[in-house]
Design an enzyme around this catalytic site. Structure first.
Site, PDB file in Angstrom:
ATOM      1  N   CYS A  50       0.804  -1.213   0.000  1.00  0.00           N
ATOM      2  CA  CYS A  50       0.000   0.000   0.000  1.00  0.00           C
ATOM      3  C   CYS A  50       0.839   1.267   0.000  1.00  0.00           C
ATOM      4  CB  CYS A  50      -0.967   0.005   1.184  1.00  0.00           C
ATOM      5  SG  CYS A  50      -0.145  -0.027   2.783  1.00  0.00           S
ATOM      6  N   ASN A  51       2.143   1.171   0.229  1.00  0.00           N
ATOM      7  CA  ASN A  51       2.949   2.394   0.186  1.00  0.00           C
ATOM      8  C   ASN A  51       4.271   2.239  -0.554  1.00  0.00           C
ATOM      9  OD1 ASN A  51       4.605   1.089   2.135  1.00  0.00           O
ATOM     10  ND2 ASN A  51       3.397   1.963   3.799  1.00  0.00           N
ATOM     11  N   ARG A  52       4.389   1.190  -1.396  1.00  0.00           N
ATOM     12  CA  ARG A  52       5.604   1.050  -2.196  1.00  0.00           C
ATOM     13  C   ARG A  52       5.381   0.086  -3.355  1.00  0.00           C
ATOM     14  NH1 ARG A  52       9.717   0.805   0.530  1.00  0.00           N
ATOM     15  NH2 ARG A  52       8.703   1.153   2.526  1.00  0.00           N
ATOM     16  N   GLN A 116       3.301  -5.740   9.145  1.00  0.00           N
ATOM     17  CA  GLN A 116       2.622  -6.278   7.981  1.00  0.00           C
ATOM     18  C   GLN A 116       3.572  -6.532   6.817  1.00  0.00           C
ATOM     19  OE1 GLN A 116      -0.416  -7.282   9.393  1.00  0.00           O
ATOM     20  NE2 GLN A 116      -1.211  -6.757   7.389  1.00  0.00           N
ATOM     21  N   GLY A 189     -13.792  -5.716   2.857  1.00  0.00           N
ATOM     22  CA  GLY A 189     -12.654  -6.535   2.454  1.00  0.00           C
ATOM     23  C   GLY A 189     -12.431  -7.643   3.466  1.00  0.00           C
ATOM     24  N   ALA A 190     -11.727  -8.695   3.049  1.00  0.00           N
ATOM     25  CA  ALA A 190     -11.472  -9.821   3.957  1.00  0.00           C
ATOM     26  C   ALA A 190     -10.052 -10.355   3.821  1.00  0.00           C
ATOM     27  CB  ALA A 190     -12.482 -10.950   3.701  1.00  0.00           C
ATOM     28  N   GLY A 191      -9.144  -9.524   3.328  1.00  0.00           N
ATOM     29  CA  GLY A 191      -7.746  -9.920   3.221  1.00  0.00           C
ATOM     30  C   GLY A 191      -7.012  -9.759   4.533  1.00  0.00           C
ATOM     31  N   SER A 194      -7.592  -6.374   6.267  1.00  0.00           N
ATOM     32  CA  SER A 194      -8.963  -6.325   6.790  1.00  0.00           C
ATOM     33  C   SER A 194      -9.103  -7.204   8.028  1.00  0.00           C
ATOM     34  CB  SER A 194      -9.954  -6.774   5.708  1.00  0.00           C
ATOM     35  OG  SER A 194      -9.917  -5.903   4.599  1.00  0.00           O
TER      36      SER A 194
END
Length: 472
Positions: A50-52, A116, A189-191, A194
């Protein structure tokens, strides 16, 4: 080992560009394969979060590798090379290793210390292994990065510096609308992100947790884990209307929550006399929530742009400093081990050549002394082998020791020259000692002329201080 990384992150690019460059699903596999097929590239790995977005490659030419990786990243994302290059960073060899180890430890994350990234790196490695684009070099590098990241989290309290985007997002939500405890919440979402959001909401005492996902069975599974309820994606408008706090993190390529849907929710809330603001936490890249909702009365939007501003406040903590030193030590150890591996084919080739010489001389001796008794012949053979082993022992052991030091590869080259170990004997052992290729401009130093690398008609990529602590 000539590892090259070309990428961009929240440190060098706005979220609006990161979401356009985000690579997901089948597109990741195609990009990996195209990079691995590029002429200067032997192996490839893609880390997209999400940031790279970062491409790692084992290359035999620096300039050609930078040009191809940049071109392919632009081609696969649809972002023009002229727009992309000002936001790219490039790291090479030990600086590339330092960068990945820092990333794995959470030093380079939007929220310093978040864990994460380890799962995301593990997924990236699994994908490269599945499509056979990661060989010995990138497998070793990624596996070591995972071990370093685990060390950072097990041996220090860097997690306290910033546990996840979810926790920081919820902190911002509480500043805007009060405690999470007792609120009606919705997770879209369900990943893995999430799931982290749902369990964090449960831990913080959210009153009602609803889960919606494109695949209803996955929503049911996550809802069962947190004592919530699953909602079909077709019922998203009603679920939004019933919630006070929404966390969205899907892999969708378009908006999941539109401005029109939020306007309808706000109207329904006003009719019910709800005074609490609706908080929307968007952790997706590309974004799930229409950014236009930010200006609506009664809505507080927490997105990656906001989190980029508030998530790195703990970067000066003592634990972060400890992890930085750990990364430095691990990089030095990894580099020394890799340099030592480079000389192994030379040592093997030298000993193989010596064995061939001994074998030929023993055969010549047998032909010239057919009447030599078996016992005496065995003693002569043993003596010859022992002499050769003793002569080779010191130089081969010493060259392995010296190879672990900076510039150690030159000792292996000297050994190849002195013993005339040409292309034939080396090719029979390994490709590891092929010529280093184009390293003009000392790319390992960080002082790189990127306009020269990519062509005079392409804007230059700013050189990044990759070796500095926590630098992107």
């Amino acid at each position: 080992m000539s590892v090259l990384v070309v990428g961009l992150s929240h440190r060098t690019a706005p979220v609006s560009l990161l979401e356009r460059v985000a690579v997901s699903g089948d597109a990741q596999a195609k990009l990996l394969q195209d990079v691995a097929a590029a002429e200067p590239v032997a192996e490839s790995l893609l880390l997209s979060t999400c940031n790279r977005v970062e491409l790692y490659a084992d290359v035999d030419r620096f300039h050609g590798g930078v040009a191809d990786l940049s071109r392919l990243l632009a081609q696969h994302t649809g972002v023009g090379i002229e727009e992309l290059t000002p936001h790219l960073y490039v790291h090479y060899e030990e600086r590339a290793v330092h960068h990945l180890f820092s990333v794995a430890c959470g030093l380079d994350s939007m929220v310093v210390g978040e864990g994460q990234i380890l799962g995301q790196l593990k997924t990236a490695l699994a994908l490269a292994q599945e499509y056979d684009t990661a060989g010995r070099v990138l497998n070793d590098l990624a596996q070591q990065a995972l071990r370093v990241g685990k060390r950072a989290h097990s041996e220090t309290d860097i997690d306290r510096a910033g546990q996840s985007l979810v926790t920081v997002g919820l902190e911002q939500a509480e500043l805007a609308a009060g405690p999470v405890g007792g609120t009606r919440t919705l997770v879209v979402g369900a990943g893995s992100m999430s799931a982290l959001a749902a369990t964090t909401l449960q831990r913080q005492g959210a009153g009602h947790i609803a889960i919606t996902n494109r695949t209803y069975e996955r929503a049911e599974h996550l809802a069962d884990q947190v004592g919530g309820r699953a909602v079909p994606m077709t019922a998203l408008p009603d679920a939004l209307s019933a919630a006070d706090l929404v966390i969205s993190c899907t892999g969708a390529t378009g908006l999941v929550i539109t401005a029109a849907e939020v306007e309808a929710v706000l109207a329904a809330r006003r009719e019910r006399g709800t005074e609490r603001p609706l908080v929307l936490i968007d952790l997706a890249l590309p974004r799930d929530v229409d950014p236009a909702v930010r200006g609506m009365d009664g809505v507080h939007l927490v997105d990656l742009e906001l989190l980029a501003d508030v998530g790195s406040g703990a970067s000066g903590t003592a634990d972060v400093d400890v992890v930085r030193r750990l990364v430095g030590d691990e990089v030095a150890e990894f580099a020394a081990a890799q340099r030592a591996q480079v000389v192994t084919p030379t040592v093997v080739a030298l000993r193989a050549m010596a064995a061939d010489v001994v074998r030929a001389e023993l055969e010549r001796l047998a032909g010239r002394t057919p009447d030599l008794a078996a016992k005496e012949r065995a003693e002569v053979e043993l003596t010859i082998r022992r002499i050769v082993d003793k002569l080779l022992h010191a130089p081969t052991v010493r060259v392995k020791q010296l190879a672990g030091e900076p510039g150690g590869a030159s000792y292996a080259e000297a050994l190849r020259t002195l013993f005339d170990l040409g292309p034939g004997p080396m090719a029979a052992v390994s490709r590891a000692d092929l010529p280093a290729g184009d390293t003009a401009g000392d790319p390992g130093s960080g002082d790189i002329d990127f306009a020269q690398v990519l062509g005079a008609d392409v804007p230059g990529i700013p050189a990044q201080a990759a070796g500095e602590e926590g630098a992107a």
